[in-house]
Design an enzyme around this catalytic site. Structure first.
Site, mmCIF file in Angstrom:
data_model
loop_
_atom_site.group_PDB
_atom_site.id
_atom_site.type_symbol
_atom_site.label_atom_id
_atom_site.label_comp_id
_atom_site.label_asym_id
_atom_site.label_seq_id
_atom_site.Cartn_x
_atom_site.Cartn_y
_atom_site.Cartn_z
ATOM 1 N N CYS A 113 0.798 -1.115 0.147
ATOM 2 C CA CYS A 113 0.089 0.101 -0.001
ATOM 3 C C CYS A 113 0.925 1.283 -0.034
ATOM 4 C CB CYS A 113 -0.921 -0.034 1.111
ATOM 5 S SG CYS A 113 -1.956 -1.550 1.188
ATOM 6 N N HIS A 241 -2.991 6.886 2.008
ATOM 7 C CA HIS A 241 -3.473 5.659 1.378
ATOM 8 C C HIS A 241 -4.928 5.506 1.688
ATOM 9 C CE1 HIS A 241 -3.981 1.580 0.723
ATOM 10 N NE2 HIS A 241 -4.012 1.159 1.885
ATOM 11 N N ASN A 271 -10.067 -0.071 -1.345
ATOM 12 C CA ASN A 271 -8.680 -0.073 -1.189
ATOM 13 C C ASN A 271 -8.158 -0.707 -2.320
ATOM 14 O OD1 ASN A 271 -6.126 -0.657 -0.379
ATOM 15 N ND2 ASN A 271 -6.572 -1.279 1.658
#
Length: 315
Positions: A113, A241, A271
């Site tokens: 990530c 993020h 995500n």
């Protein structure tokens, strides 16, 4: 060298949209349950025959076009991804081949990530060292490939997509458009976010990640601003993020970026791992929410419990 700047950005998401209502027909969940816990309403899911490098190439082509550059102008391709199926050729080489970029240095960066902000810093350092003049930096992940769609704790989180930036050397006397990076990791807690096994599957210890992100990352984000010589209250935007609104909003509040637009693309994209920051940044630019030269904090965190951030100037 005088440093680098972002010349243009671009993004791509697959056409298929998976809503919370769709997921409720697959696992024991509901729109209310998902919204209350992670703030996600929908996510985009790639087709089985749409690999990571194809997602990446679409976003990269848009960034190149926005920069007004030809493939031959690029001498470095970096792709941040943790979901590529094949080891070789790497994703960066396949993106270069798809776009017709001749003879670039081509490397993948796997920091999950936090991959895009790591790759952006690496490209900036390479340009500063004089080893490249223009770089294509892409974050792309196909999380649907590594997700157990019967596990409601993880399948409600993920989406597929890509975002890209064209980085180029600053002119003589021009202020750098990419600030100093602050990066690091907590290796002993690497088990908290994992993509492992055969076949590989995404898993995480949600509460551990939440506590770490909301308590340990705000001072690190402030340090990132200090390295760039900017106060949080002077930021035009904060692009973290896109993991979970319950992480993004407290982190942005503790940072003190009171005048900044806070990216909340997680609500419609889920995500998307390494894609999440450039995807969200590109959307802010496309909508006109931020303007050329505006200072923007990019801060990636997650897998390996790694983090990396820098303040950039909006293209």
């Amino acid at each position: 060298m005088n440093g680098s700047r972002i010349a243009a950005v671009g993004h791509y998401q697959p056409a298929k949209v998976l809503t919370n209502e769709d997921l409720a027909g697959m696992v024991d969940t509901s729109d209310e349950w998902i919204l209350s816990r992670v703030g996600i309403r929908s996510r985009h899911i790639a087709d089985a025959d749409e690999p990571v490098d194809e997602l990446a190439a679409h976003a990269a082509a848009k960034a190149l076009a926005a920069a007004g550059l030809a493939p031959g102008d690029i001498d470095l391709v970096l792709v941040a991804t943790s979901t590529a199926v094949d080891r070789s050729p790497n994703t960066a080489a396949r993106v270069a081949a798809r776009l017709g970029i001749p003879r670039p240095a081509a490397m993948d960066v796997n920091v999950v990530c936090a991959g895009f902000t790591h790759a952006l810093a690496t490209a900036d350092h390479t340009v500063r060292a004089g080893a490249a003049s223009r770089a294509l930096v892409v974050g792309a992940d196909k999380m649907s490939d590594v997700t157990d769609w019967s596990d409601r704790s993880t399948c409600v989180l993920v989406g597929d997509g890509a975002g890209a930036a064209v980085l180029e050397a600053c002119s003589a006397g021009e202020e750098p458009g990419v600030g100093p990076v602050l990066w690091g990791s907590v290796p002993e807690m690497g088990h908290a976010v994992r993509i492992e096994g055969t076949p590989p599957r995404f898993a995480q210890e949600g509460q551990s990640v939440y506590r770490w992100a909301t308590t340990q990352l705000p001072p690190l984000a402030r340090q990132t601003c200090e390295r760039a010589g900017i106060r949080p209250e002077d930021l035009a935007a904060v692009v973290l993020h896109q993991a979970n609104l319950r992480i993004i909003e407290p982190l942005a509040e503790k940072l003190g970026a009171i005048n900044a637009v806070v990216a909340r693309d997680v609500s419609e994209s889920g995500n998307t791992s390494a894609a999440s920051i450039p995807l969200a940044l590109s959307k802010l630019v496309e909508r006109g929410d931020i303007g050329t030269g505006d200072p923007v904090l990019l801060f990636g965190f997650g897998g390996n419990l790694s983090y990396a951030g820098q303040v950039v100037r909006c293209p």
